[in-house]
Scaffold this motif. Sequence first.
Motif, PDB file in Angstrom:
ATOM      1  N   THR A   1      -0.622   4.799   0.578  1.00  0.00           N
ATOM      2  CA  THR A   1      -0.875   5.150   1.981  1.00  0.00           C
ATOM      3  C   THR A   1       0.423   5.499   2.688  1.00  0.00           C
ATOM      4  O   THR A   1       0.478   6.433   3.491  1.00  0.00           O
ATOM      5  CB  THR A   1      -1.598   3.989   2.695  1.00  0.00           C
ATOM      6  OG1 THR A   1      -2.875   3.811   2.072  1.00  0.00           O
ATOM      7  CG2 THR A   1      -1.790   4.267   4.175  1.00  0.00           C
TER       8      THR A   1
ATOM      9  N   ILE B   1      -2.687  10.595  -6.200  1.00  0.00           N
ATOM     10  CA  ILE B   1      -3.134  10.320  -4.840  1.00  0.00           C
ATOM     11  C   ILE B   1      -3.225  11.660  -4.113  1.00  0.00           C
ATOM     12  O   ILE B   1      -2.295  12.466  -4.177  1.00  0.00           O
ATOM     13  CB  ILE B   1      -2.154   9.384  -4.105  1.00  0.00           C
ATOM     14  CG1 ILE B   1      -2.042   8.046  -4.845  1.00  0.00           C
ATOM     15  CG2 ILE B   1      -2.582   9.168  -2.662  1.00  0.00           C
ATOM     16  CD1 ILE B   1      -0.926   7.151  -4.323  1.00  0.00           C
TER      17      ILE B   1
ATOM     18  N   GLY C   1      -4.367  13.646   1.646  1.00  0.00           N
ATOM     19  CA  GLY C   1      -5.018  12.924   2.737  1.00  0.00           C
ATOM     20  C   GLY C   1      -4.951  13.697   4.039  1.00  0.00           C
ATOM     21  O   GLY C   1      -4.182  14.641   4.194  1.00  0.00           O
TER      22      GLY C   1
ATOM     23  N   SER D   1       2.387  -1.607   9.573  1.00  0.00           N
ATOM     24  CA  SER D   1       1.386  -1.069   8.661  1.00  0.00           C
ATOM     25  C   SER D   1       2.113  -0.289   7.580  1.00  0.00           C
ATOM     26  O   SER D   1       3.334  -0.128   7.638  1.00  0.00           O
ATOM     27  CB  SER D   1       0.400  -0.168   9.416  1.00  0.00           C
ATOM     28  OG  SER D   1       1.073   0.986   9.911  1.00  0.00           O
TER      29      SER D   1
ATOM     30  N   GLN E   1       1.351   8.997   1.777  1.00  0.00           N
ATOM     31  CA  GLN E   1       0.534   9.961   2.527  1.00  0.00           C
ATOM     32  C   GLN E   1       1.055  10.121   3.951  1.00  0.00           C
ATOM     33  O   GLN E   1       1.155  11.237   4.462  1.00  0.00           O
ATOM     34  CB  GLN E   1      -0.935   9.513   2.549  1.00  0.00           C
ATOM     35  CG  GLN E   1      -1.629   9.650   1.216  1.00  0.00           C
ATOM     36  CD  GLN E   1      -3.017   9.036   1.236  1.00  0.00           C
ATOM     37  OE1 GLN E   1      -3.235   7.968   1.811  1.00  0.00           O
ATOM     38  NE2 GLN E   1      -3.967   9.725   0.595  1.00  0.00           N
ATOM     39  N   ASP E   2       1.382   9.004   4.586  1.00  0.00           N
ATOM     40  CA  ASP E   2       1.920   9.043   5.945  1.00  0.00           C
ATOM     41  C   ASP E   2       3.276   9.748   5.966  1.00  0.00           C
ATOM     42  O   ASP E   2       3.552  10.546   6.866  1.00  0.00           O
ATOM     43  CB  ASP E   2       2.046   7.622   6.493  1.00  0.00           C
ATOM     44  CG  ASP E   2       2.592   7.610   7.902  1.00  0.00           C
ATOM     45  OD1 ASP E   2       1.840   7.975   8.831  1.00  0.00           O
ATOM     46  OD2 ASP E   2       3.782   7.262   8.087  1.00  0.00           O
TER      47      ASP E   2
ATOM     48  N   GLN F   1      -3.145  11.579  10.142  1.00  0.00           N
ATOM     49  CA  GLN F   1      -3.632  10.582  11.087  1.00  0.00           C
ATOM     50  C   GLN F   1      -2.827  10.685  12.379  1.00  0.00           C
ATOM     51  O   GLN F   1      -1.666  11.089  12.358  1.00  0.00           O
ATOM     52  CB  GLN F   1      -3.477   9.170  10.501  1.00  0.00           C
ATOM     53  CG  GLN F   1      -4.197   8.960   9.181  1.00  0.00           C
ATOM     54  CD  GLN F   1      -5.697   9.129   9.303  1.00  0.00           C
ATOM     55  OE1 GLN F   1      -6.312   8.616  10.225  1.00  0.00           O
ATOM     56  NE2 GLN F   1      -6.292   9.872   8.380  1.00  0.00           N
TER      57      GLN F   1
ATOM     58  N   ASP G   1       0.856  -1.193   0.000  1.00  0.00           N
ATOM     59  CA  ASP G   1       0.000   0.000   0.000  1.00  0.00           C
ATOM     60  C   ASP G   1       0.893   1.245   0.000  1.00  0.00           C
ATOM     61  O   ASP G   1       0.876   2.037   0.935  1.00  0.00           O
ATOM     62  CB  ASP G   1      -0.923  -0.027   1.221  1.00  0.00           C
ATOM     63  CG  ASP G   1      -2.039   0.997   1.114  1.00  0.00           C
ATOM     64  OD1 ASP G   1      -2.089   1.744   0.111  1.00  0.00           O
ATOM     65  OD2 ASP G   1      -2.853   1.066   2.049  1.00  0.00           O
TER      66      ASP G   1
ATOM     67  N   ALA H   1       2.936   2.574   7.127  1.00  0.00           N
ATOM     68  CA  ALA H   1       3.231   3.863   7.751  1.00  0.00           C
ATOM     69  C   ALA H   1       4.686   3.834   8.218  1.00  0.00           C
ATOM     70  O   ALA H   1       5.237   2.770   8.483  1.00  0.00           O
ATOM     71  CB  ALA H   1       2.304   4.110   8.941  1.00  0.00           C
TER      72      ALA H   1
END
Length: 190
Positions: A22, A78, A81, A186, A25-26, A84, A19, A188
Amino acid sequence: MFELKYHTPFEWTHKVLEDFGTFLQDHAAAEKKASGMAMSMLSHYPDRIKLVKAMADLAIEEMIHFKQVLKLLNERDIILGNDQKDPYIKKIRAIFRNGKDEFLIDRLLVAAVIEARGHERFSLVAEALPAGKEKDFYVSIAKSEEKHKNLFVELAYEYFDKALIDARLEEVLIAEAEICKSIPFSAALH
């Protein structure tokens, strides 16, 4: 200058590559937050001349990294985002002590350890990526994180006794290793 107590297994990169969007983004969020942290530190310690200069330079460098990651996101269509909550950062910030000097020491040493973790994990990502622009980028980012790791320890030595810093750094490294062991892998950075 120092070694992490916990070494991320290469298998962590499987989650990242499964991924990668993602992860990007992180990564972007982490660079943005790192720039903000540098600005916060120079604002809180205006009397520490070397720290102010170093944090001004770091804030700019981290924003350049953010912009570079943003470009990778845009190339993949992408969106940036929403930021988080980072459980690693939340847990590691919990080790901050009270007291003016103690808090500054912990801010510097925790930042050093976070940068060291970034160096380790970005190096793993670089190793896992196929040859090309993204691999080259992560090789470069990993080298940058290693310089930052050393910068924060050098700043701690500038303002406090080396033996005191070395003892507290050992404590922070032990706590950080336990934090890393407790967080599932993950896509991340942490």
